[in-house]
Design an enzyme around this catalytic site. Structure first.
Site, short mmCIF file in Angstrom:
data_model
loop_
_atom_site.label_atom_id
_atom_site.label_comp_id
_atom_site.label_asym_id
_atom_site.label_seq_id
_atom_site.Cartn_x
_atom_site.Cartn_y
_atom_site.Cartn_z
N HIS A 42 95.03 -27.88 -69.40
CA HIS A 42 93.77 -28.33 -68.82
C HIS A 42 92.88 -28.70 -70.00
O HIS A 42 92.54 -27.86 -70.82
CB HIS A 42 93.14 -27.21 -67.99
CG HIS A 42 91.93 -27.63 -67.23
ND1 HIS A 42 91.57 -27.07 -66.03
CD2 HIS A 42 90.97 -28.55 -67.50
CE1 HIS A 42 90.45 -27.63 -65.59
NE2 HIS A 42 90.07 -28.52 -66.47
N CYS A 90 92.76 -19.70 -65.93
CA CYS A 90 91.76 -19.43 -64.90
C CYS A 90 90.58 -18.66 -65.48
O CYS A 90 90.77 -17.63 -66.12
CB CYS A 90 92.39 -18.65 -63.75
SG CYS A 90 91.23 -18.29 -62.41
N ASN A 111 96.16 -32.01 -67.49
CA ASN A 111 95.42 -31.56 -66.31
C ASN A 111 93.93 -31.63 -66.60
O ASN A 111 93.49 -31.47 -67.73
CB ASN A 111 95.85 -30.12 -65.96
CG ASN A 111 95.03 -29.51 -64.83
OD1 ASN A 111 94.53 -28.40 -64.96
ND2 ASN A 111 94.89 -30.20 -63.72
N GLY A 112 93.15 -31.89 -65.55
CA GLY A 112 91.70 -31.88 -65.67
C GLY A 112 91.09 -33.25 -65.51
O GLY A 112 91.35 -34.16 -66.30
N GLY A 113 90.30 -33.44 -64.45
CA GLY A 113 89.53 -34.67 -64.29
C GLY A 113 90.32 -35.88 -63.83
O GLY A 113 89.77 -36.98 -63.77
N PRO A 172 98.00 -25.46 -58.98
CA PRO A 172 97.76 -24.24 -58.21
C PRO A 172 96.26 -24.07 -57.97
O PRO A 172 95.48 -24.13 -58.91
CB PRO A 172 98.31 -23.12 -59.12
CG PRO A 172 98.34 -23.70 -60.49
CD PRO A 172 98.49 -25.18 -60.34
#
Length: 339
Positions: A170, A99, A210-212, A16
């Site tokens: 994340h 977030c 998630n992340g990178g 998202p």
């Protein structure tokens, strides 16, 4: 769509992303991959429940499997927002606990909720009671000065205890003080090994990393390394064809590869319908800028769309013109290689 099918779709998902993953973007992405799980932009529960902004739930049937991400911290309000999302037809309701934006902090939701796992558990319990579709959580590994090695397993234990069966993590901390939301996407170091250890600690919990992650090869490596799923963000937006056009075959083991050219042609009827309803070309084509990233003609494609899509009366002829330039530049590149 059944829970098992959505869980399988979560082997690869598009994150998202505020101002990016709207219904036009998701329609584009779905033409590249039939199976990848798509997420909405974060929608706040106050906007739905108090603001009655139900248009934020608009989506096309073609987008499935598609998940609604909610932001909020009031259990009763989140339950009602989840009910509205399920009623609208979403396959999953996801709670944002990751977030780091100032706007999110002032509303006491997002990554700041990592500091209050008991409240998150109350929120997901209320949401689960309100809907039949699966409720999931997306979080960070921690915030600010928290010891991620300590707080993340405690947080996941709370979520499992609340009945959560699928999480996206994340693999960065969120620094709520001192870093902008943009900096929070890059500066805090990634800790993939910690997320892999969480999978070992919670073997029955479906965990997406998630992340990178910027390539399909990296996604495959994470899955081969024990992750249940991989969520890709900005790379899937800026180079969508590189991520999604081979995803069905490589990640899900079924289906044929798609091409950026075929996706553009498939988008034309959708664009026509959007324009017929009074929409603007730029609202759709802004998500198509990266379709030919790294290929001959990519710069001309972007220039034609960026300069012409906002002009009054612009329509599919402009998109076809840009596509013709891709074909022309690809032919010139082939000739050059043959010499």
């Amino acid at each position: 769509m059944g829970k098992a099918m959505v869980s399988r779709a979560a082997r690869l998902s598009v994150a998202p992303m505020m101002d990016w993953t709207d219904t036009h973007c998701r329609t584009l992405h779905r033409l590249m991959s039939r199976h990848t799980l798509l997420y909405t932009e974060m929608v706040t529960s106050p906007a739905l429940v108090r603001g009655h902004a139900l248009h934020l739930l608009d989506h096309n049937p073609s987008e499935h499997p598609v998940a609604l991400q909610l932001g909020g911290s009031d259990p009763a309000e989140l339950a009602e927002a989840a009910r509205l999302g399920a009623q609208a037809g979403y396959d999953e309701i996801n709670l944002n606990v990751g977030c780091p934006s100032d706007r999110v902090q002032s509303g006491a939701f997002g990554a700041v909720l990592m500091k209050d796992p008991a409240l998150v558990a109350k929120c997901v319990n209320a949401m689960q009671r309100a809907v039949d579709v699966e409720v999931t959580v997306k979080c960070r590994i921690g915030v600010d000065d928290q010891n991620a090695e300590e707080v993340l397993p405690e947080f996941l234990s709370r979520m499992v205890g609340a009945g959560i069966e699928r999480m996206t993590i994340h693999a960065r901390k969120a620094w709520l003080n001192g870093l902008s939301p943009k900096e929070n996407r890059d500066i805090p170091p990634l800790d993939y090994p910690l997320v892999h250890r969480m999978k070992e600690l919670f073997p029955n919990l479906h965990i997406s990393l998630n992340g990178g992650i910027t390539t399909l090869e990296a996604a495959e490596a994470a899955l081969d390394g024990g992750m249940d799923g991989v969520m890709i963000g900005r790379a899937a937006y800026h180079q969508p064809a590189e991520i999604l056009c081979q995803a069905d075959r490589r990640i899900f083991g079924e289906g044929e590869d798609t091409s950026a050219e075929d996706v553009v042609l498939a988008m034309l009827p959708y664009i026509e319908a959007h324009l017929d309803k009074g929409g603007k070309l730029q609202q759709v084509t802004r998500h198509m800028m990266g379709l030919f990233a790294g290929r001959p003609g990519a710069r001309i494609w972007r220039r034609i769309l960026s300069e012409g899509a906002h002009v009054e009366g612009a329509g599919t002829a402009l998109v076809k013109e840009a596509l013709d330039q891709i074909a022309h530049q690809s032919a010139l590149a082939s000739e050059a290689r043959a010499v």
